[in-house]
Design an enzyme around this catalytic site. Structure first.
Site, mmCIF file in Angstrom:
data_model
loop_
_atom_site.group_PDB
_atom_site.id
_atom_site.type_symbol
_atom_site.label_atom_id
_atom_site.label_comp_id
_atom_site.label_asym_id
_atom_site.label_seq_id
_atom_site.Cartn_x
_atom_site.Cartn_y
_atom_site.Cartn_z
ATOM 1 N N TYR A 34 0.851 -1.188 0.000
ATOM 2 C CA TYR A 34 0.000 0.000 0.000
ATOM 3 C C TYR A 34 0.884 1.234 0.000
ATOM 4 O O TYR A 34 1.854 1.303 0.746
ATOM 5 C CB TYR A 34 -0.888 0.001 1.253
ATOM 6 C CG TYR A 34 -1.757 1.240 1.404
ATOM 7 C CD1 TYR A 34 -2.804 1.492 0.530
ATOM 8 C CD2 TYR A 34 -1.527 2.144 2.441
ATOM 9 C CE1 TYR A 34 -3.612 2.625 0.679
ATOM 10 C CE2 TYR A 34 -2.327 3.274 2.601
ATOM 11 C CZ TYR A 34 -3.365 3.512 1.714
ATOM 12 O OH TYR A 34 -4.159 4.621 1.865
ATOM 13 N N ASP A 82 9.258 2.858 -0.290
ATOM 14 C CA ASP A 82 8.223 3.508 0.513
ATOM 15 C C ASP A 82 8.445 3.077 1.960
ATOM 16 O O ASP A 82 8.080 1.978 2.368
ATOM 17 C CB ASP A 82 6.836 3.095 0.007
ATOM 18 C CG ASP A 82 5.725 3.741 0.828
ATOM 19 O OD1 ASP A 82 6.029 4.430 1.819
ATOM 20 O OD2 ASP A 82 4.549 3.539 0.472
ATOM 21 N N LYS A 122 4.404 8.680 9.128
ATOM 22 C CA LYS A 122 4.189 8.008 10.415
ATOM 23 C C LYS A 122 5.201 8.426 11.495
ATOM 24 O O LYS A 122 5.050 9.492 12.073
ATOM 25 C CB LYS A 122 4.100 6.498 10.200
ATOM 26 C CG LYS A 122 2.905 6.171 9.279
ATOM 27 C CD LYS A 122 2.493 4.719 9.202
ATOM 28 C CE LYS A 122 1.158 4.606 8.473
ATOM 29 N NZ LYS A 122 1.174 3.937 7.210
HETATM 30 C C1 LIG Z 1 0.514 4.471 5.913
HETATM 31 C C2 LIG Z 1 1.233 4.276 4.645
HETATM 32 C C3 LIG Z 1 1.096 5.168 3.575
HETATM 33 C C4 LIG Z 1 0.097 6.291 3.571
HETATM 34 O O1 LIG Z 1 0.357 7.211 4.566
HETATM 35 P P1 LIG Z 1 -0.827 8.212 5.030
HETATM 36 O O2 LIG Z 1 -0.157 9.115 5.995
HETATM 37 O O3 LIG Z 1 -1.872 7.322 5.638
HETATM 38 O O4 LIG Z 1 -1.320 8.902 3.823
HETATM 39 C C5 LIG Z 1 1.889 4.986 2.463
HETATM 40 N N1 LIG Z 1 2.771 3.969 2.398
HETATM 41 C C6 LIG Z 1 2.927 3.091 3.398
HETATM 42 C C7 LIG Z 1 3.941 2.009 3.279
HETATM 43 C C8 LIG Z 1 2.151 3.197 4.548
HETATM 44 O O5 LIG Z 1 2.273 2.290 5.518
#
Ligand SMILES: *Cc1c(COP(=O)(O)O)cnc(C)c1O
Length: 426
Positions: free
Chosen positions: A143, A238, A266
């Protein structure tokens, strides 16, 4: 008599779709009523009915220091007193950029944004602008936020282009996204053999944490690096979830593979909205105002959010921080696996740094197909038994879990005792 959470959830559903502002909070996959939280401190959260829980969600990753860490809260208070936002540069942003680049050597320049979604969306635009190519490779089950070109699932055959995985995404938008199997180096090599000169970027969660947790095979990341370099494609890690969560230099430090661009979120906001993307200087120099790739944000680098992030990142530099965090996480996953095995339940678990995966399946999965074999009914049963006993796990069988530095050995032992009781009543 309904609980306060039930009453609030009823009210919420009148004016908020599904009663929640992000879908996984709705408890749809495990059933029941989401708990509304009133407060959190350290390893615990308290719901609006006064029930206390040991929290293994940690706001889905950011709260690596636990809830309401006093130094982070103080940093936020001090920053707020000086003004909430200026829409002009502030010193904290410079400190944040310097610290991120010092902590993660692959970052030569970074830009701050307000969410992980923004970070990945912008990194992809930048990779396309830098290479002058359109094609993007992602992996099923990873994701990367909810922007259009990333809400895509695999098509019907190998090397076919993806289909939108959400309503409202034109099929045309995802025509440029190829969806491959995670941990499948041969599939990736085949995609490059066919489309190499058209591939702008490969984006990957270097530890997959959005399909429960899947560890990368080291050769998967290494071959990805090699293929991107050979074909002039941009490798994007990511690390929105793994950044400063699996180790002091993220997943790239743990596996010794250097991406061209990295996205963060995060943990770097410590519970406030901060995201970032960064990497090689020659690529980052293509962003406005230096270059032609447009990217902007009214609240980007917000001083209050940045203060929370800086305070958090500084506290992570304490000696032995990651060793202790990993040890606590392992105490949890080893203990849960031992309790399940004692009661003859098909279960496995693993942790990487401060994140973990629990699987109702006899061995840890290595692919999206394997993780889909987990017994979701068994998970729901476990989830509710633990919730009733005051232990809050992610309300889905397909999410990773998080341990914070505020979780004590005694906290984990209490959770293991509750799990043993749940499994013995299976
Ligand atoms: C949480 C997450 C996102 C999206 O981040 P948001 O702050 O919720 O938009 C993108 N990539 C990864 C790997 C994530 O865990």
């Amino acid at each position: 008599m309904s609980t306060r959470s039930q009453q609030l959830f009823e009210r919420a559903q009148q004016h908020i779709p599904g009663g929640v502002n992000s879908p996984v909070r709705a408890f749809r996959s495990v059933g029941g009523t989401p708990r509304f939280f009133a407060a959190g401190s350290g390893s615990r959260v308290i719901d609006v009915d006064g029930q206390s829980y040991l929290d293994y969600v940690g706001s889905w990753g950011p709260l690596i220091l636990g809830h309401a860490h006093p130094e982070v809260v103080a940093a936020v208070q001090q920053a707020a007193l000086k003004g909430l936002s200026f829409g002009a540069p502030t010193e904290g942003e410079v400190e944040m950029a310097e610290l991120l680049c010092a902590l993660m050597p692959s970052l030569e320049m970074v830009r701050l944004v307000s969410s992980g979604t923004e970070a990945t969306m912008s990194a992809i635009r930048l990779a396309r602008g830098f290479t002058g190519r359109d094609l993007l490779i992602k992996f099923e089950g990873c994701y990367h936020g909810h922007s259009d070109s990333l809400l895509v699932k695999a098509g019907s055959g190998m090397l076919t282009f993806g289909n939108p995985s959400s309503g409202g995404v034109p099929a045309d938008f995802v025509r440029h996204t190829l969806v491959l199997d995670y941990n499948d180096s041969a599939g990736l090599a085949a995609a490059f053999a066919e489309h190499g000169p058209r591939i702008a970027a490969v984006i990957v969660e270097a530890v997959a944490g959005n399909m429960n947790l899947i560890a990368p095979r080291p050769e998967f990341l290494r071959s990805m690096r090699e293929l991107c370099s050979r074909h002039g494609s941009v490798l994007i890690f990511d690390e929105v979830m793994t950044g400063f969560r699996v180790g002091p230099r993220g997943a790239q430090g743990l596996y010794g593979v250097t991406p061209d661009l990295t996205t963060l979120g995060k943990v770097i906001g410590g519970g406030m909205p901060v995201g970032a993307f960064g990497g090689r200087r020659e690529i980052m120099a293509r962003i406005a105002p230096l270059g032609p790739v447009y990217q902007a944000g009214t609240l980007s680098g917000n001083p209050v959010a940045v203060a929370a992030g800086l305070a958090t990142l500084r506290l992570l530099q304490a000696d032995g921080f990651y060793a202790l965090l990993a040890q606590r996480s392992r105490q949890l996953t080893d203990g849960l696996a031992a309790a399940a095995s004692k009661h003859g339940i098909a279960f496995s678990a693993q942790s990487i740094g401060g994140m973990f995966g629990l699987y109702f399946r006899s061995a840890c999965p290595q692919s999206y197909a394997e993780v889909m074999e987990c017994d979701t009914q068994a998970f729901s049963r476990f989830f509710h038994a633990m919730l009733d006993a005051g232990h809050y796990f992610a309300p889905s069988a397909f999410e990773a879990g998080f341990v914070s530095m505020a979780h004590s050995e005694a906290d984990i032992a209490a959770t293991l005792a509750a799990a043993d009781a749940a499994f013995s009543a299976w």
